[in-house]
Write a protein that holds these residues in place. Sequence first.
Motif, short mmCIF file in Angstrom:
data_model
loop_
_atom_site.label_atom_id
_atom_site.label_comp_id
_atom_site.label_asym_id
_atom_site.label_seq_id
_atom_site.Cartn_x
_atom_site.Cartn_y
_atom_site.Cartn_z
N UNK A 1 0.85 -1.19 0.00
CA UNK A 1 0.00 0.00 0.00
C UNK A 1 0.87 1.23 0.00
N UNK A 2 0.83 1.88 -1.15
CA UNK A 2 1.74 3.01 -1.31
C UNK A 2 1.32 4.22 -0.49
N UNK A 3 2.29 5.04 -0.19
CA UNK A 3 1.97 6.29 0.49
C UNK A 3 2.01 7.39 -0.56
N UNK A 4 0.86 7.90 -0.88
CA UNK A 4 0.76 8.87 -1.97
C UNK A 4 0.57 10.29 -1.46
N UNK A 5 0.79 10.48 -0.16
CA UNK A 5 0.46 11.80 0.41
C UNK A 5 1.29 12.93 -0.19
N UNK A 6 2.56 12.62 -0.52
CA UNK A 6 3.39 13.67 -1.10
C UNK A 6 2.83 14.07 -2.48
N UNK A 7 2.48 13.04 -3.24
CA UNK A 7 1.91 13.28 -4.57
C UNK A 7 0.63 14.12 -4.45
N UNK A 8 -0.25 13.75 -3.53
CA UNK A 8 -1.50 14.50 -3.35
C UNK A 8 -1.21 15.93 -2.89
N UNK A 9 -0.22 16.05 -2.02
CA UNK A 9 0.12 17.39 -1.52
C UNK A 9 0.64 18.27 -2.67
N UNK A 10 1.48 17.67 -3.53
CA UNK A 10 1.99 18.42 -4.69
C UNK A 10 0.86 18.83 -5.64
N UNK A 11 -0.22 18.06 -5.61
CA UNK A 11 -1.38 18.39 -6.46
C UNK A 11 -2.30 19.41 -5.79
N UNK A 12 -1.82 19.94 -4.66
CA UNK A 12 -2.58 20.96 -3.91
C UNK A 12 -3.95 20.45 -3.47
N UNK A 13 -3.96 19.22 -2.99
CA UNK A 13 -5.22 18.67 -2.51
C UNK A 13 -5.44 19.01 -1.05
N UNK A 14 -6.70 19.01 -0.67
CA UNK A 14 -7.05 19.17 0.74
C UNK A 14 -6.92 17.78 1.37
N UNK A 15 -5.75 17.52 1.97
CA UNK A 15 -5.45 16.16 2.43
C UNK A 15 -6.38 15.68 3.54
N UNK A 16 -6.72 16.59 4.42
CA UNK A 16 -7.57 16.20 5.54
C UNK A 16 -8.95 15.76 5.06
N UNK A 17 -9.49 16.57 4.18
CA UNK A 17 -10.82 16.26 3.67
C UNK A 17 -10.78 15.00 2.77
N UNK A 18 -9.72 14.91 1.98
CA UNK A 18 -9.56 13.76 1.09
C UNK A 18 -9.47 12.46 1.89
N UNK A 19 -8.88 12.57 3.06
CA UNK A 19 -8.74 11.39 3.91
C UNK A 19 -10.11 10.84 4.33
N UNK A 20 -11.06 11.74 4.50
CA UNK A 20 -12.42 11.30 4.85
C UNK A 20 -12.99 10.47 3.70
N UNK A 21 -12.76 10.94 2.48
CA UNK A 21 -13.23 10.22 1.29
C UNK A 21 -12.55 8.84 1.22
N UNK A 22 -11.23 8.82 1.43
CA UNK A 22 -10.48 7.57 1.35
C UNK A 22 -10.93 6.56 2.39
N UNK A 23 -11.40 7.06 3.52
CA UNK A 23 -11.76 6.14 4.59
C UNK A 23 -13.05 5.38 4.28
N UNK A 24 -13.84 5.91 3.36
CA UNK A 24 -15.14 5.29 3.07
C UNK A 24 -15.02 4.17 2.04
N UNK A 25 -14.11 4.36 1.07
CA UNK A 25 -14.09 3.46 -0.08
C UNK A 25 -13.86 1.98 0.24
N UNK A 26 -12.84 1.62 1.06
CA UNK A 26 -12.58 0.18 1.25
C UNK A 26 -13.81 -0.57 1.75
#
Lengths: 419, 75
Positions: A1-26
């Motif tokens: 399971x890769x850690x893509x946080x740096x990539x997401x951060x470089x894409x100027x994403x809202x990491x905190x909010x995105x994490x909520x989305x990621x938590x639902x999918x699995x």
Amino acid sequence: MGDYRKLWSDLKMDLEKHDVLCSVLPELYSNVYLSQENRPDGMNYFNFVVSEVHGLRIEELDNHKKQGGKVLGTFCVYVPDEVILAANAIGVGLCGGSQFWIEDGEKVLPRNLCPLIKAFVGAKISATCPYFQSCDMLVGETTCDGKKKAWEILNDYVPVHVMELPQKKREKNIEDWKLEIKDFINVVEELTGNKITFENLMNAVKICNNKRQALKRLYNLRKNMPSPISGLDSLLISQIAFYDDPLRFTQKVNELCDELEGKIKSLKPNNKKRIMITGTPMAIPNWKMHSIIESLNAEIVVEETCTGTRYFENFVREDAQNIEELIDNIARRYMGVNCSCFTPNTGRVEDITKYAKEYNVDGVIYYNLSFCQTYSIEYKKVEDALRKENIPLLFVETDYSEEDSGQIKTRVEAFLEMI
Amino acid sequence: MIEKNYILFPSYNHGLALESLLKQNKIQYIISPTPRQLSVCCGISIMYNKKDEDLIKKLIDENKIDILGFYTLER
């Protein structure tokens, strides 16, 4: 399971909010998909793509951009992927299918608008979709009033090019669409710095046709009684078609079809009702209707939607001798898609009645996203045609929320008992 | 239905390497999104049946596949 946080951060994403989305999918995916019995082994590739939906594919887009490539986001089956591919750019489908984005969408849009538009606008303005964040340009079209006006809002965040899709299908409208495709070619050439030639456009046409052929092959297998693959799995494949690498996707769908061809020989008839879905698109991760219907005694065997037959039916003719003829073939292929934004749109009614026979369906469920006017109005024409053919029909209007799931399930259950 | 046992990986390519070994050895598996209870990083994990665990461990050792570990979720 890769850690893509740096990539997401470089894409100027809202990491905190995105994490909520990621938590639902699995859990959502596990409950809806992995709980199915007797899935084909070939679905593991699509499990993989979903598991890496905001990871590996985003990394691929990032690598492409680091090498000077461009990424274009699209929202509709009318935008010709061939043009994007020919310029060595990557196209990704961006329609939003999650309730997660609705709240942000409603910050800038009226609430009485279809959830698909609210979701994709919400995805962009909340900076929680890495596909949106990877795009150098969005390509809109004029398939409904809601989208037409939403492009103006999105244009404040990222450059948007809008293709004007004609609303009728006369010869002069096809000529207009050809001009739109030529304009689009100029825009893509300017963005990418790559010239679109007869050769690279023809190569792109072949890639897209091969992808269509693979999906058509999959759908043809679903005509078998019983279908060797669930409607849920087929829907997922269609949804993934919009953003996966086209060559890899085509290969994986064909491998799956090889497996299914072997499987159908040993399948025994089941007593499940065979259902067609017709209507509005189901963008990933909108699996609501399919999971309700297939939790009952039914299997969905065909979708007459943009995330179904409209995506792959009709091929671009490959007999062109020069780029002008090839653009003509592309324009005619796309103008052959039957969306309710056209008037009249008799082709769609013909498609539905034809598929009902080809796929031997017991009933049709007309799936209408809330506030999608053209589809809800066109229901009358479909109803009239199916009544003549004695094909049972149920109309379901809904959005992405789960509030009405119980009610829909009861209605579908009653419908299945009736047919 | 496959049991809720998971193998987690440092990155997807290790997962895919194990997948091809499982396929060759005809061991039942499912590629799954990594459950949130096991890791906050997203990405793939592989679900397997407990009866195959020793064989899978052997394959992992022999082929030097990097994994983060074996986990089981209670239903």
